[in-house]
Design an enzyme around this catalytic site. Structure first.
Site, PDB file in Angstrom:
ATOM      1  CG  HIS A  72       3.848   4.897  -2.438  1.00  0.00           C
ATOM      2  ND1 HIS A  72       3.941   3.965  -3.257  1.00  0.00           N
ATOM      3  CD2 HIS A  72       4.346   5.493  -3.270  1.00  0.00           C
ATOM      4  CE1 HIS A  72       4.708   4.165  -3.807  1.00  0.00           C
ATOM      5  NE2 HIS A  72       5.190   5.161  -4.147  1.00  0.00           N
ATOM      6  CG  ASP A  89       3.819   5.525  -7.007  1.00  0.00           C
ATOM      7  OD1 ASP A  89       4.145   6.768  -6.015  1.00  0.00           O
ATOM      8  OD2 ASP A  89       4.831   4.905  -8.393  1.00  0.00           O
ATOM      9  CG  HIS A 108       5.190   0.719  -6.716  1.00  0.00           C
ATOM     10  ND1 HIS A 108       6.833  -0.210  -6.744  1.00  0.00           N
ATOM     11  CD2 HIS A 108       5.926   2.141  -6.687  1.00  0.00           C
ATOM     12  CE1 HIS A 108       7.400   0.458  -6.499  1.00  0.00           C
ATOM     13  NE2 HIS A 108       7.521   1.830  -6.316  1.00  0.00           N
ATOM     14  CG  ASN A 148      10.936  10.417  -4.047  1.00  0.00           C
ATOM     15  OD1 ASN A 148       9.941   9.856  -3.624  1.00  0.00           O
ATOM     16  ND2 ASN A 148      10.948   9.710  -5.115  1.00  0.00           N
ATOM     17  NE  ARG A 180       6.263  14.916  -7.969  1.00  0.00           N
ATOM     18  CZ  ARG A 180       6.325  13.676  -8.166  1.00  0.00           C
ATOM     19  NH1 ARG A 180       7.682  13.180  -7.566  1.00  0.00           N
ATOM     20  NH2 ARG A 180       6.118  12.702  -9.367  1.00  0.00           N
TER      21      ARG A 180
END
Length: 445
Positions: A64, A310, A240, A98, A68
């Site tokens: 995870h 994360d 998470h 994302n 970017r």
């Protein structure tokens, strides 16, 4: 190239033992005593690494991360963050969808693989992102190259919220690979934010972040995900986990549901907001010391399956403001293994359990081919760590492109000595030494 690692304490498959590990090209070819006697070869053909005083672990698999790229490379990119991964003993990462564009089409997915092939220092793969209307593409995904489907079941960055019940039913019923969920209830968060702004102004102090991104928002959304996975038999991976209540939603019959804890929730609690402010503003929010303690307990008792990061870098300017305006996310991949070794020293978990949480279990849950263990015939993804005199993280230690970490000023008593990726040393003595060792990860083979 042949490499012999001698005198290390090897931790794998529930065993901790002082044995040799012999690497030929990119694979482990022998594990045991007296490797040179068992596998005779010319001395000049062997690169010998004397690992006296070190533990040799499988390379960490971080399921995870947010590196970017593409579209947000002012914050981070694959080259910079994979270097930070190597420095932290992480040899494999799965990146989230994302980005800009979002990884919700085959073209965007292929673009990421192409970039990683050129730039990544360690092994890589990419989650495919679910939307309200792209489930028809799931069947065409190559199960050997993609770890799973990422589903934002609540408000998060990237405008990838899936909030239609019919779409959720389609995703859970049609996915044939793991579905990883971000679970926070949007309606609850929106109501909490409106009330916080009424009480505290347009940008409430970050100490109110766990009231806005509340435990109720997490628990209610996670309940929905668990119910859907039970109903459809979906392999669900809950990302998470941040509350003690979520930990207790699962029972012994939920064999198809696994859980992830991340470094931010394990190493910080809401008592750290006055000191660290928005540096520890993440979604879901870091909550109480009781939640942190329960998460740590769950590492040992099996309620947590995987520890990840994360990892989510932002520019320092992005972190200005409070609960409404400051960006959520922190860089942590360079310090995740060191943080977990700190928990070993504190007696929270054993070093064998650390290896299960960070190496074995991610490999098993996502059916990673020939990684995550120190076994003959497996890829030589390995990390040497050593107990040292305490040293302090400073800004000039940080390899992430954003240049900061919430761990700045923290002292660790462990150090990553060397990281091997596919048999090649990619990090040693504080420096990246090879940028051409990485491979795309294979699954279900």
């Amino acid at each position: 190239m042949t490499t012999l690692i001698k005198n290390a304490t090897v931790v794998t498959d529930g065993v901790t033992e002082n044995i040799d590990v012999l690497i030929k090209e990119d694979e482990i070819c022998y594990i045991g005593k007296d490797a040179t006697e068992q596998q005779p070869m010319a001395a000049h053909d062997i690169n010998v690494v004397d690992a006296t005083g070190c533990f040799l672990l499988p390379g960490v698999i971080d399921d995870h991360v947010h590196f970017r790229q593409p579209g947000l490379t002012q914050k981070a990119d694959i080259a910079s963050e994979s270097r930070a991964a190597a420095a932290g003993g992480v040899t494999t990462y799965f990146d989230m969808p994302n980005t800009v564009p979002q990884t919700t089409s085959f073209e965007a997915l292929q673009q990421k693989f192409d970039m990683a092939r050129h730039d990544s220092v360690v092994n890589y793969s990419f989650f495919f992102g679910a939307t309200n209307d792209n489930t028809d593409q799931f069947a065409s995904l190559d199960p050997h190259t993609v770890p799973g489907i990422k589903l934002f079941m609540g408000s998060s960055t990237g405008n990838m919220l899936v909030d239609k019940k019919q779409a959720l039913d389609r995703i859970f019923s049609t996915a044939t690979m793991p579905v990883m969920t971000h679970c926070e209830d949007t309606a609850i968060i929106n109501a909490n934010m409106a009330e916080a702004k009424r009480l505290y102004g347009d940008d409430p102090d970050v100490t109110h972040h766990p009231e806005i991104r509340s435990r109720e928002a997490c628990v209610e959304c996670t309940k929905v995900a668990v119910e859907m996975a039970r109903r459809h038999g979906t392999q669900l991976h809950l990302a998470h986990i941040s509350t003690r209540e979520e930990l207790n939603l699962l029972g012994p019959d939920d064999k198809n549901i696994t859980t992830e804890a991340v470094i931010g929730h394990l190493m910080f609690n809401d008592g750290d907001y006055p000191r660290l402010g928005t540096l520890i503003k993440v979604n879901p929010s870091i909550k109480t010391a009781d939640d942190q303690a329960e998460l740590r307990k769950a590492l040992a008792d099996g309620r947590i399956s995987v520890v990840a990061t994360d990892h989510a870098p932002h520019l320092p300017s992005d972190k200005q403001g409070g609960a409404a305006k400051a960006a959520s996310g922190m860089p942590s991949i360079q310090y995740s293994l060191l943080s977990m070794l700190e928990l070993v020293d504190q007696g929270v978990i054993s070093i064998g359990r650390l290896v299960e949480l960070m190496c074995h279990n991610p490999a098993t849950i996502f059916n990673v081919s020939k990684r995550g263990y120190i076994r003959k015939g497996y890829k030589a993804d390995l990390v040497l760590v050593r107990k040292v005199d305490p040293w302090t993280v400073t800004a000039d230690n940080v390899m992430s492109k954003c240049g900061w970490t919430p761990f700045e000023g923290h002292s660790f008593s462990w150090k990553v000595e060397r990281t091997f990726c596919n048999g090649r040393t990619v990090f040693a003595d504080g420096h990246i030494v090879d940028t051409n060792a990485a491979e795309a990860v294979r699954f279900r083979e």
